[in-house]
Motif scaffolding. Structure first.
Motif, PDB file in Angstrom:
ATOM      1  N   ILE A 308       0.846  -1.205   0.000  1.00 48.73           N
ATOM      2  CA  ILE A 308       0.000   0.000   0.000  1.00 48.73           C
ATOM      3  C   ILE A 308       0.877   1.250   0.000  1.00 48.73           C
ATOM      4  O   ILE A 308       0.568   2.248  -0.638  1.00 48.73           O
ATOM      5  CB  ILE A 308      -0.944  -0.011   1.219  1.00 48.73           C
ATOM      6  N   GLN A 380      -6.794   5.460 -18.521  1.00 50.64           N
ATOM      7  CA  GLN A 380      -7.990   4.759 -19.041  1.00 50.64           C
ATOM      8  C   GLN A 380      -8.587   5.496 -20.236  1.00 50.64           C
ATOM      9  O   GLN A 380      -9.008   4.883 -21.203  1.00 50.64           O
ATOM     10  CB  GLN A 380      -9.023   4.637 -17.921  1.00 50.64           C
ATOM     11  N   LYS A 381      -8.584   6.828 -20.157  1.00 51.18           N
ATOM     12  CA  LYS A 381      -9.213   7.639 -21.197  1.00 51.18           C
ATOM     13  C   LYS A 381      -8.480   7.511 -22.536  1.00 51.18           C
ATOM     14  O   LYS A 381      -9.105   7.467 -23.580  1.00 51.18           O
ATOM     15  CB  LYS A 381      -9.211   9.096 -20.730  1.00 51.18           C
ATOM     16  N   LEU A 391      -6.531  -3.706 -15.272  1.00 51.55           N
ATOM     17  CA  LEU A 391      -7.579  -3.957 -14.288  1.00 51.55           C
ATOM     18  C   LEU A 391      -7.776  -5.451 -14.062  1.00 51.55           C
ATOM     19  O   LEU A 391      -7.840  -5.918 -12.924  1.00 51.55           O
ATOM     20  CB  LEU A 391      -8.888  -3.300 -14.732  1.00 51.55           C
ATOM     21  N   ALA A 435      -7.530  -5.455  -1.714  1.00 53.48           N
ATOM     22  CA  ALA A 435      -8.429  -4.533  -2.420  1.00 53.48           C
ATOM     23  C   ALA A 435      -7.861  -3.124  -2.362  1.00 53.48           C
ATOM     24  O   ALA A 435      -7.929  -2.370  -3.337  1.00 53.48           O
ATOM     25  CB  ALA A 435      -9.824  -4.586  -1.801  1.00 53.48           C
ATOM     26  N   ILE A 436      -7.281  -2.765  -1.229  1.00 50.20           N
ATOM     27  CA  ILE A 436      -6.754  -1.398  -1.097  1.00 50.20           C
ATOM     28  C   ILE A 436      -5.552  -1.208  -2.007  1.00 50.20           C
ATOM     29  O   ILE A 436      -5.500  -0.264  -2.793  1.00 50.20           O
ATOM     30  CB  ILE A 436      -6.379  -1.101   0.369  1.00 50.20           C
ATOM     31  N   LEU A 439      -6.649  -1.504  -5.954  1.00 49.42           N
ATOM     32  CA  LEU A 439      -7.557  -0.493  -6.498  1.00 49.42           C
ATOM     33  C   LEU A 439      -7.001   0.914  -6.337  1.00 49.42           C
ATOM     34  O   LEU A 439      -7.259   1.789  -7.158  1.00 49.42           O
ATOM     35  CB  LEU A 439      -8.934  -0.610  -5.833  1.00 49.42           C
ATOM     36  N   TRP A 440      -6.224   1.138  -5.283  1.00 51.41           N
ATOM     37  CA  TRP A 440      -5.621   2.456  -5.109  1.00 51.41           C
ATOM     38  C   TRP A 440      -4.582   2.691  -6.203  1.00 51.41           C
ATOM     39  O   TRP A 440      -4.485   3.766  -6.790  1.00 51.41           O
ATOM     40  CB  TRP A 440      -5.011   2.596  -3.714  1.00 51.41           C
ATOM     41  N   TYR A 442      -4.625   1.292  -9.104  1.00 50.40           N
ATOM     42  CA  TYR A 442      -5.351   1.466 -10.356  1.00 50.40           C
ATOM     43  C   TYR A 442      -5.934   2.873 -10.453  1.00 50.40           C
ATOM     44  O   TYR A 442      -5.849   3.527 -11.487  1.00 50.40           O
ATOM     45  CB  TYR A 442      -6.478   0.425 -10.463  1.00 50.40           C
ATOM     46  N   GLN A 443      -6.504   3.322  -9.362  1.00 48.72           N
ATOM     47  CA  GLN A 443      -7.118   4.653  -9.374  1.00 48.72           C
ATOM     48  C   GLN A 443      -6.068   5.730  -9.673  1.00 48.72           C
ATOM     49  O   GLN A 443      -6.299   6.631 -10.473  1.00 48.72           O
ATOM     50  CB  GLN A 443      -7.773   4.926  -8.019  1.00 48.72           C
ATOM     51  N   ASN A 447      -7.290   6.265 -13.436  1.00 52.49           N
ATOM     52  CA  ASN A 447      -8.489   7.098 -13.334  1.00 52.49           C
ATOM     53  C   ASN A 447      -8.134   8.570 -13.209  1.00 52.49           C
ATOM     54  O   ASN A 447      -6.972   8.939 -13.146  1.00 52.49           O
ATOM     55  CB  ASN A 447      -9.311   6.674 -12.112  1.00 52.49           C
ATOM     56  N   GLY A 448      -9.178   9.373 -13.099  1.00 54.70           N
ATOM     57  CA  GLY A 448      -8.991  10.809 -12.926  1.00 54.70           C
ATOM     58  C   GLY A 448      -8.689  11.486 -14.247  1.00 54.70           C
ATOM     59  O   GLY A 448      -8.712  10.859 -15.302  1.00 54.70           O
ATOM     60  N   PRO A 449      -8.422  12.791 -14.181  1.00 62.09           N
ATOM     61  CA  PRO A 449      -8.119  13.519 -15.415  1.00 62.09           C
ATOM     62  C   PRO A 449      -6.808  13.018 -16.019  1.00 62.09           C
ATOM     63  O   PRO A 449      -5.894  12.623 -15.295  1.00 62.09           O
ATOM     64  CB  PRO A 449      -7.994  14.976 -14.958  1.00 62.09           C
TER      65      PRO A 449
ATOM     66  N   TYR B 158     -18.550  -1.641  -8.675  1.00 64.77           N
ATOM     67  CA  TYR B 158     -17.316  -0.840  -8.739  1.00 64.77           C
ATOM     68  C   TYR B 158     -17.165  -0.185 -10.110  1.00 64.77           C
ATOM     69  O   TYR B 158     -16.889   1.011 -10.227  1.00 64.77           O
ATOM     70  CB  TYR B 158     -16.127  -1.747  -8.440  1.00 64.77           C
ATOM     71  N   GLN B 165     -15.084   7.575 -14.710  1.00 63.00           N
ATOM     72  CA  GLN B 165     -13.915   7.448 -13.848  1.00 63.00           C
ATOM     73  C   GLN B 165     -12.971   8.642 -13.941  1.00 63.00           C
ATOM     74  O   GLN B 165     -12.105   8.807 -13.115  1.00 63.00           O
ATOM     75  CB  GLN B 165     -13.163   6.159 -14.170  1.00 63.00           C
ATOM     76  N   PHE B 166     -13.139   9.477 -14.993  1.00 58.83           N
ATOM     77  CA  PHE B 166     -12.260  10.646 -15.094  1.00 58.83           C
ATOM     78  C   PHE B 166     -12.588  11.666 -14.006  1.00 58.83           C
ATOM     79  O   PHE B 166     -11.801  12.551 -13.739  1.00 58.83           O
ATOM     80  CB  PHE B 166     -12.368  11.266 -16.492  1.00 58.83           C
ATOM     81  N   LYS B 167     -13.775  11.520 -13.395  1.00 51.98           N
ATOM     82  CA  LYS B 167     -14.086  12.356 -12.226  1.00 51.98           C
ATOM     83  C   LYS B 167     -13.430  11.726 -11.001  1.00 51.98           C
ATOM     84  O   LYS B 167     -13.785  10.619 -10.618  1.00 51.98           O
ATOM     85  CB  LYS B 167     -15.597  12.408 -11.998  1.00 51.98           C
ATOM     86  N   PRO B 168     -12.499  12.428 -10.353  1.00 54.63           N
ATOM     87  CA  PRO B 168     -11.851  11.824  -9.187  1.00 54.63           C
ATOM     88  C   PRO B 168     -12.846  11.376  -8.127  1.00 54.63           C
ATOM     89  O   PRO B 168     -12.651  10.345  -7.484  1.00 54.63           O
ATOM     90  CB  PRO B 168     -10.954  12.940  -8.672  1.00 54.63           C
ATOM     91  N   LYS B 175     -13.846   2.951  -5.515  1.00 61.24           N
ATOM     92  CA  LYS B 175     -12.868   2.204  -4.726  1.00 61.24           C
ATOM     93  C   LYS B 175     -13.378   2.002  -3.304  1.00 61.24           C
ATOM     94  O   LYS B 175     -13.267   0.912  -2.742  1.00 61.24           O
ATOM     95  CB  LYS B 175     -11.536   2.958  -4.702  1.00 61.24           C
ATOM     96  N   VAL B 179     -13.817  -1.540  -1.305  1.00 65.58           N
ATOM     97  CA  VAL B 179     -13.027  -1.855  -0.104  1.00 65.58           C
ATOM     98  C   VAL B 179     -13.947  -2.115   1.085  1.00 65.58           C
ATOM     99  O   VAL B 179     -13.761  -3.092   1.825  1.00 65.58           O
ATOM    100  CB  VAL B 179     -12.022  -0.727   0.190  1.00 65.58           C
ATOM    101  N   THR B 575       1.073   2.391   7.716  1.00 64.15           N
ATOM    102  CA  THR B 575       1.742   2.129   6.449  1.00 64.15           C
ATOM    103  C   THR B 575       3.066   2.874   6.364  1.00 64.15           C
ATOM    104  O   THR B 575       4.094   2.313   6.016  1.00 64.15           O
ATOM    105  CB  THR B 575       0.831   2.540   5.274  1.00 64.15           C
TER     106      THR B 575
END
Lengths: 516, 635
Positions: A308, A380-381, A391, A435-436, A439-440, A442-443, A447-449, B158, B165-168, B175, B179, B575
């Motif tokens: 993580i 992704q975009k 994924l 999962a954390i 997916l973190w 991956y995000q 993801n995101g802009p 999910y 998904q482009f929107k944070p 996610k 989780v 962590t």
């Protein structure tokens, strides 16, 4: 057909091929790649032809060959596979050609990672492919060896190609990582060597597994020998706290080589525990079980937490593997049918799942020139196929039901629970942590802009698709239909369990039913 | 008993939508033009198959309605054989009809709702994937098969929450949902492990029994074991059904497109926890303590969700709070044992109709309002969106329990059953359910008034309009269900239909009863207060500060704050500490030792690499020499 020396051929083809490729004249890179890919594909085909002749429920070891090698010391060139070894060999020979294809264009350049201000010097292409072929020969050898000394020779010899793959083709800190890998492995190797020799001296002066079956060792000696083997395997696997070479090696090695290092080589550690620790020293294994189970659970959770916290994709995946190796060791030492069959299947599934992850990470690194998580964003975009492959590989890494790793993780958990409830419950925490970290990751990358540096990314090329699609297909297929693999694995596991004289715990209801 | 005829083809139910998902995902852009039609056709196809299976089942006697379909053997390890089997019985067929029926309507609606989204094909692929996974969840004949569907719907959820998904915010919500659900899944996994250790099997028939003449192995276990299994399954149910303390993901899940909120986060997936508890009834009947825990979770969540619903200005979040609350009712009923099972499932199905209708109605409103979700910007929409208003209004009357509409029968049944369970706990549970009914009437009336009535508070550039027929027709059909489903399920033969699965208690509906009258009066009171606050007075475009209860409800009763301070921050801290420890501690010691052995004072990191390399290689060759020497000596 069964008189044909299948296993020797499977070792000889890549070994000779390695020499051949290495001896090609300079400037024939394209030819070197083609020869290497062709030979490793041939090995894969041969291995599957061989596997078709494997009799489920037949003799324990099949395709056996035994030749005297050093008669004076009872050393044999003895090969043979049981179900566990067979599935591991099949996994290895499938991965090798795909790894070659994946590093087709970037083998010579650090796998794409460039340090600040450093220009990636080109390395010998044919050298890279020759090393991978050499490694393939040893991987087959190490899983097929039924002579303890022969196993040891392959075990140690594997270090050489891996050392050069990291130290020669790795990132900016490749030397440090390679040396660290070598020192760790040598330490483990020396301990094992001492144990191997002592085994010879104490035992019936042979190294053949088939003749070492009923060792009558002094319990104290057995414990020491067990430790010699176990520490070597725990370094290789690797288990906390002997794990710190792996993240560094992963951070520096090219992604393609990592598929083989983490996906295949590290399995030699867990395979060794199952085959040698348990079968040669059953009583000592039982004696050590509480400690081993504890460290396995620590590995599961510690590796996941460290994953993580990582900022480098390759190191991140390496730490997830430390967590997964914890599950494998747990399943082996739970000493139940479900635990051990789960562990054996886990070795195979993890090879494919983590292999897929490393390959996709490699695709990302080649595009971006960096392995840092924060170097990406919004992929992704612009590259939906790449993101999709990432994924699915990630979901395999978090053991999503329907994908292969779930079956093995589930078996390990229920198999462990039947004997060590608390260990299974703590280890199961790993499924939340997985999962954390997946997916973190991956995000943050997908993801995101869309980040500026990512905007020009091309989606998967045809070559990359050819590499990743078969692995993902195998992961899905084994997820929905694991029976073929488990049918081969289960009889071997039963043999191991009877060797250790352990039987599955009876269920509460069955116990009650037995009473009048 | 083995399934025959169309029931033997039960696998088609799962295969059709799964094939749809696979074709749309693997086919890529080539399928863009007709992808939505294929997805809808697959869902409708599954509905037709489900309907045929249902009709066939009606032809059987009560004792013959439990049918299994053997698909294939998953694996055998040791004495443990796991089969991929499906179970067709009155309970699973009820869910099949709900999932494929409401699911198909939502597919149709989405054709219009997602018409302008470039990724509409991918959306339909994920919807199909969801339907397939959900059908596996309810049709599986063992807990592992159920778990595969269980996590499969989690995956679909999910993917669909994070569809944009482009929107944070969407990516984070997706996610989070996964989780938090995994925490619940932990309970389910350990529960399955405990069942395996206890029974040596995970099959429903073996564990739970197959009817009145065959009791399952569960009868042989101690109350302690049954309680442990019950509580572990409850943890799983809490995650999937957004019950306390794992509720926090559902409100964020509204980031997904509205049809997703309707299908997954209202009508079907979130009710999986109720299915799990009802299906596992024989286990809970061995464990009164676990049953009590189930009722407590249900009662607490039905109040918490309702309170959250009162303060939200975001129409979808108000409805999400309502979903939490309504599922709380179902969980409460499921915890009451055989007396409550039929009402739990009846309310679940009725809720599937009216809540899907309400969400799709909200989507229709958003469609006309440029995707604005803030009800303070709505007002007076009844005149411009007549169909949406009428269908939403019927859903509204159904959920608050207006006489003769769906909620009246099903919710009343739950309230009465809670009081009937007796003792102090019965009174408290019944009281909570009554109070919840009052709050439900309040927050739903608030939504109704703020959205459709009062003065128009629209932005200048917004021109609300009625949605196209492809969206309004599903609204109308769902409204029909909202009106009639309750009476049909509670007064009709549904209780008798479920009896072979859930036990044979009498489920008589009392038209006039003390709790019923109280619920009616409280409903009127709740609606009246909402009228005074939001109907009779102008609604400010800016939210007032509000009392401390309002503030707390706006912040989801501090669910996120608690998670953050108890779990997330310590987790991040742990962590960081672990990373530091691993780099400096474990690795530092190892490096130090290596340097020591090397006979140098500096750290390995600083050594001339050439030197180290030759050192390492000489060590390797040294080892080889040692081997040879030792062997020679020994010989």
């Amino acid at each position: 057909m069964n008189d044909f020396p299948w296993l020797s051929v499977l070792i000889a083809v890549p070994a000779v091929g390695a020499l051949l490729v290495a001896l090609l004249p300079r400037g024939k890179d394209e030819l070197a790649k083609r020869v290497a890919l062709g030979l490793s594909s041939l090995v894969a085909v041969l291995a599957f032809v061989m596997a078709a002749g494997f009799e489920t429920g037949g003799a324990r070891h099949q395709f056996e060959e035994t030749y005297d090698w050093i008669p004076a010391f009872g050393v044999h060139w003895a090969l043979g596979v049981d179900g566990v070894a067979l599935t591991l060999i099949l996994m290895s020979v499938v991965l090798v050609p795909l790894v070659m294809l994946a590093s087709w264009n970037d083998a010579e350049r650090y796998g794409g990672v460039v340090a600040e201000g450093e220009r990636a010097p080109a390395r010998s292409v044919k050298g890279y492919f020759a090393l991978i072929l050499a490694l393939e020969a040893m991987m087959v050898g190490v899983f097929a060896a039924t002579d303890v000394f022969l196993f040891y020779v392959f075990f140690e010899a594997m270090l050489v190609p891996v050392y050069f793959l990291i130290g020669h083709y790795g990132g900016p800190q490749r030397s440090y990582a390679a040396v660290k890998f070598l020192l760790y492995s040598l330490l483990g190797g020396l301990l094992m060597l001492v144990a191997v020799i002592a085994l010879y001296v104490q035992g019936p002066n042979t190294f053949l597994m088939s003749e070492l079956g009923d060792l009558d060792l002094d319990p104290t000696v057995a414990k020491w020998l067990f430790l010699g083997f176990f520490v070597a395997f725990a370094i290789k696997a690797p288990m906390v706290p002997l794990h710190t070479w792996l993240p560094d090696a992963a951070g520096q090695a090219p992604a393609g080589a990592l598929v083989l290092i983490v996906g295949v080589l590290d399995k030699v550690g867990t395979y060794g525990m199952m085959r040698f620790c348990l079968e040669l020293f059953p009583e000592a294994s039982k004696w050590a079980t509480p400690v081993v189970v504890t460290f396995a659970v620590i590995s599961v959770i510690y590796g996941a937490i460290l994953a993580i916290g990582q900022v480098d994709l390759k190191r991140l995946v390496a730490y997830t593997s430390i967590s997964h190796f914890g599950f494998i060791v747990l399943g082996i030492f739970a000493m139940t049918s479900q635990g051990q069959a789960g562990a054996a299947l886990y070795m195979v599934n993890h090879g494919f799942a983590t292999g897929a992850l490393f390959l996709v990470v490699g695709f990302l690194i080649v595009r971006r020139g960096s392995a840092r998580v924060d170097a990406f964003g919004g992929v992704q975009k612009v590259a939906p196929l790449l993101a999709g492959a990432f994924l699915i590989s990630g979901l395999a890494g978090l053991s999503l039901p329907g994908l292969a790793p779930f079956v093995s993780e589930f078996l390990v958990i229920i198999g462990t629970f039947a004997r060590y409830e608390a260990a299974a419950v703590f280890a199961a925490l790993g499924i939340v942590l997985a999962a954390i970290y997946i997916l973190w990751m991956y995000q943050r990358t997908m993801n995101g802009p869309t980040a500026e540096a990512v905007a020009g990314f091309k989606d998967l090329s045809r070559r990359e698709l050819v590499v990743i699609a078969p692995i993902l297909a195998v992961i899905v297929a084994l997820g929905f239909f694991p029976k073929p693999a488990l049918d081969v694995i289960d009889p071997s596991v039963q043999q191991t369990l009877s060797r250790v004289q352990m039987s599955d715990p009876t269920t509460t209801v069955a116990e009650k039913g037995a009473r009048p | 008993m083995k399934a025959e005829g169309i029931q033997a083809a039960a696998w088609l139910l799962i295969a059709l939508p799964l094939a749809g998902a696979a074709i749309l995902l693997l086919g890529g852009r080539r399928t863009d033009r007709w992808g939505h039609l294929l997805g809808t056709a697959m869902s409708l196809g599954a509905f037709v198959v489900g309907l045929a299976m249902f009709v066939q089942m009606l032809g059987y006697g009560d004792e013959e309605r439990r049918r299994t379909v053997h698909l294939y053997e998953w694996f055998t390890v040791g004495d443990f054989t796991l089969n991929m089997d499906l179970l067709v019985d009155p309970l699973s067929i009820s869910f099949v009809l709900l999932i494929t029926g409401v699911g198909s309507l939502i597919h149709i609606y989405s054709i219009g709702y997602m018409a302008h989204d470039a990724d509409r094909r991918r959306f339909f692929a994920y919807l199909n994937l969801f339907v397939a996974a959900m059908l596996l969840l309810v049709l599986a004949d063992n807990y592992v098969g159920l778990f595969i569907g269980w996590e499969g719907v989690g995956l679909a959820s999910y993917l669909l929450i994070g569809f944009w998904q482009f929107k944070p915010s969407a990516a984070t919500a997706a996610k989070k949902a996964f989780v938090v659900n995994r925490v619940g899944d932990l309970g389910l996994v350990i529960g399955i492990a405990l069942m395996f250790a206890t029974f040596g099997t995970v099959e429903f028939g073996e564990i739970l029994g197959t009817g009145a003449h065959h009791v399952g192995a569960v009868q042989q276990i101690s109350e302690g074991t049954a309680t442990a299994i019950g509580l572990l399954l409850l943890l799983g149910a809490c995650g999937k059904s957004a019950q306390l303390p794992l509720q926090s993901w559902l409100l964020d899940a509204m980031e997904g497109p509205t049809p997703v909120s309707a299908l997954i986060h209202a009508a079907t997936m979130v009710t999986a926890g109720v299915y799990l508890i009802v299906r596992s009834g024989p286990i809970y009947e061995m464990a009164p303590d676990a049953q009590l825990a189930v009722t407590i979770v249900g009662a607490a969540t039905l109040l918490a969700g309702a309170i959250i619903g009162t303060a939200k200005d975001d129409i979808k979040k108000a409805l999400a709070g309502s979903t939490m609350s309504q599922i709380g009712y179902m969980v409460l009923a499921a915890g009451l044992g055989p007396a409550g099972y039929v009402f739990a499932i009846a309310h679940l199905i009725a809720h599937g109709f009216f809540k899907a209708g309400l969400f799709l109605g909200a989507g229709s409103v958003m469609h006309g309002m440029n995707d604005d979700v803030n009800m303070r910007h709505y007002g007076g929409l009844s005149s411009v969106m007549k169909i949406t208003w009428a269908t939403f209004g019927l859903g509204y009357l159904a959920i608050i329990g207006f006489p003769l509409l769906s909620g009246f029968f099903t919710k009343e049944g739950i309230i009465a059953a809670a009081f009937d369970s007796g003792g102090t706990s019965g009174t408290i549970l019944g009281g909570c359910a009554l109070l919840g009914a009052a709050i439900t009437a309040y927050y739903m009336s608030r939504v109704m008034f703020m959205t459709f009535h009062g003065q128009r508070r629209w932005e200048e550039d917004v021109h609300p309009h009625e949605s196209p027929a492809v969206m309004t027709v599903p609204l109308i059909l769902l409204a029909v269900g909202s009106v009639g489903a309750g009476a049909f399920l509670v007064l009709g033969p549904f209780g008798h239909f479920l009896e072979p699965v859930v036990g044979g208690e009498e489920h008589e509906f009392h038209w006039i009863s003390a709790p019923g009258v109280a619920a009616f009066v409280l409903m009127l009171a709740g609606a009246a207060i909402a009228w005074l606050q939001y109907g009779a007075r102008p609604v400010p475009r800016q939210a007032p500060r509000g009392s401390f209860v309002t503030v707390a409800a706006r912040k989801d009763l501090y669910g996120d704050a608690i998670n953050e301070s108890l779990l997330m921050r310590p987790g991040q801290w742990l962590t960081r500490l672990a990373v530091f420890f691993d780099n400096k501690g474990v690795d530092g010691i190892v490096n130090g030792l290596a340097a020591l052995i090397g006979g140098t004072s500096g750290r390995v990191r600083r050594l001339q690499t050439g030197f180290v390399r030759s050192y390492a290689l000489s060590m390797f060759f040294g080892a080889a020499v040692v081997v040879a020497a030792l062997l020679a000596v020994n010989a």
